[in-house]
Scaffold this motif. Sequence first.
Motif, PDB file in Angstrom:
ATOM      1  N   LEU A 109       4.245   9.585  -7.071  1.00 20.17           N
ATOM      2  CA  LEU A 109       5.243   9.762  -8.131  1.00 20.17           C
ATOM      3  C   LEU A 109       4.543   9.968  -9.471  1.00 20.17           C
ATOM      4  N   ASN A 110       3.492   9.144  -9.676  1.00 17.78           N
ATOM      5  CA  ASN A 110       2.744   9.236 -10.926  1.00 17.78           C
ATOM      6  C   ASN A 110       2.131  10.627 -11.087  1.00 17.78           C
ATOM      7  N   GLN A 139       0.838  -1.211   0.000  1.00 10.25           N
ATOM      8  CA  GLN A 139       0.000   0.000   0.000  1.00 10.25           C
ATOM      9  C   GLN A 139       0.866   1.252   0.000  1.00 10.25           C
ATOM     10  N   THR A 140       1.932   1.184   0.858  1.00 11.52           N
ATOM     11  CA  THR A 140       2.854   2.327   0.880  1.00 11.52           C
ATOM     12  C   THR A 140       3.477   2.530  -0.506  1.00 11.52           C
ATOM     13  N   GLU A 141       3.872   1.386  -1.095  1.00 10.82           N
ATOM     14  CA  GLU A 141       4.482   1.480  -2.433  1.00 10.82           C
ATOM     15  C   GLU A 141       3.497   2.060  -3.436  1.00 10.82           C
ATOM     16  N   VAL A 142       2.232   1.559  -3.335  1.00  9.33           N
ATOM     17  CA  VAL A 142       1.208   2.066  -4.252  1.00  9.33           C
ATOM     18  C   VAL A 142       1.019   3.563  -4.051  1.00  9.33           C
ATOM     19  N   LYS A 167       3.178  13.343  -9.662  1.00 15.27           N
ATOM     20  CA  LYS A 167       4.259  14.299  -9.890  1.00 15.27           C
ATOM     21  C   LYS A 167       4.707  14.241 -11.354  1.00 15.27           C
ATOM     22  N   LEU A 168       4.850  12.967 -11.838  1.00 12.66           N
ATOM     23  CA  LEU A 168       5.273  12.799 -13.230  1.00 12.66           C
ATOM     24  C   LEU A 168       4.225  13.368 -14.182  1.00 12.66           C
ATOM     25  N   TYR A 169       2.954  13.120 -13.818  1.00 11.62           N
ATOM     26  CA  TYR A 169       1.876  13.633 -14.668  1.00 11.62           C
ATOM     27  C   TYR A 169       1.948  15.154 -14.723  1.00 11.62           C
ATOM     28  N   LYS A 170       2.158  15.721 -13.490  1.00  6.93           N
ATOM     29  CA  LYS A 170       2.254  17.183 -13.413  1.00  6.93           C
ATOM     30  C   LYS A 170       3.437  17.684 -14.262  1.00  6.93           C
ATOM     31  N   ASP A 171       4.593  16.998 -14.026  1.00  6.04           N
ATOM     32  CA  ASP A 171       5.794  17.345 -14.799  1.00  6.04           C
ATOM     33  C   ASP A 171       5.506  17.259 -16.279  1.00  6.04           C
ATOM     34  N   HIS A 172       4.876  16.102 -16.637  1.00  5.39           N
ATOM     35  CA  HIS A 172       4.587  15.867 -18.052  1.00  5.39           C
ATOM     36  C   HIS A 172       3.685  16.977 -18.592  1.00  5.39           C
ATOM     37  N   TYR A 173       2.654  17.327 -17.769  1.00  4.25           N
ATOM     38  CA  TYR A 173       1.727  18.374 -18.202  1.00  4.25           C
ATOM     39  C   TYR A 173       2.484  19.672 -18.416  1.00  4.25           C
TER      40      TYR A 173
END
Length: 299
Positions: free
Chosen positions: A133-134, A124-127, A136-142
């Motif tokens: 992270l996802n 759960q912690t990993e998820v 953040k990456l999505y934000k970065d990607h956006y």
Amino acid sequence: MSFRNPKYTRSVSQEGSFNSSKSSISSSINSNSSIFGQLPRGLKGENVEWKKAKECYICQKKFNHTTRRRHHCRFCGNSICEEHGIKRRTKDEQKRLRICDNCDRELIRNEIQSEIEGEISRLQTEVQNARELNEKLYKDHYEKTSRVGQLEMELSKAERSQKQKEQLLQDRLNDEQIKAEKTRKAIEDIRNELDNAGKSETDMNQKCAEAEAQLESLKGEAENLRNRKNDLETQIMTLTSKLKESYPLDHVRPIVCDRCLNKLNQVYRPMLSNGQVAIESTNDSKQSVNNSQVLNPDN
Ligand SMILES: [Zn+2]
Ligand SMILES: [Zn+2]
Ligand SMILES: [Zn+2]
């Protein structure tokens, strides 16, 4: 192996209370670990009372003093035969105690469950981390995508303005070429005009020379004509004197027209002897005098 010692077993069974005989164990027996949260008292490490049953509570076979002795599970306190209480487990972290198969199975299940729960919590912690992270990456990607879009827009804008500039330069170049062409034509025209002017000058010079030559020849002709005229006048004079000698003009006068008479009077002075004609031609008295002088000697 010390638990298999009959002495120990006996002492436990004789005293009847695990707690009273083993105070060192009892102090640590209450220590709870997280694994034992859902478990019965004994499995949690607490002290349990030994039940004095006549048969094994797992196989229900009756105990005797020789082949099937009575033992006790230190975790549930139930009576068990040797066969169903062969395993040992640590309860106080120091000694390994007899445990029945049921309790052992329960503990194993609990350990597995706890392990699974730990794994689930870890996952759960990993998820959660992966989700963050996802995000953040999505934000970065956006952000990067919008930056790329912005850059693409700027690029296309720059390209458009570049094209406009090129077009402008091309237009200017075309204009300059047209102007240069016009200038070249103008120069060509001027050159042609100059050539023509040079040719016409030459022509003029030639014509001048021709005209001068003509003038010269005309002068010669005029001179010839003048000479000829003088010759003719002399001949006429000679002829006139001869004619006058041969035919008296007084006979002609009455039969010619006024014009011819006038001419005759100019050329042939009338007879000065009677003086009639000299008076008539008063407008040309000098010539008449000359004529009379010419004619006089013949009289
Ligand atoms: Zn049994
Ligand atoms: Zn047990
Ligand atoms: Zn006439």
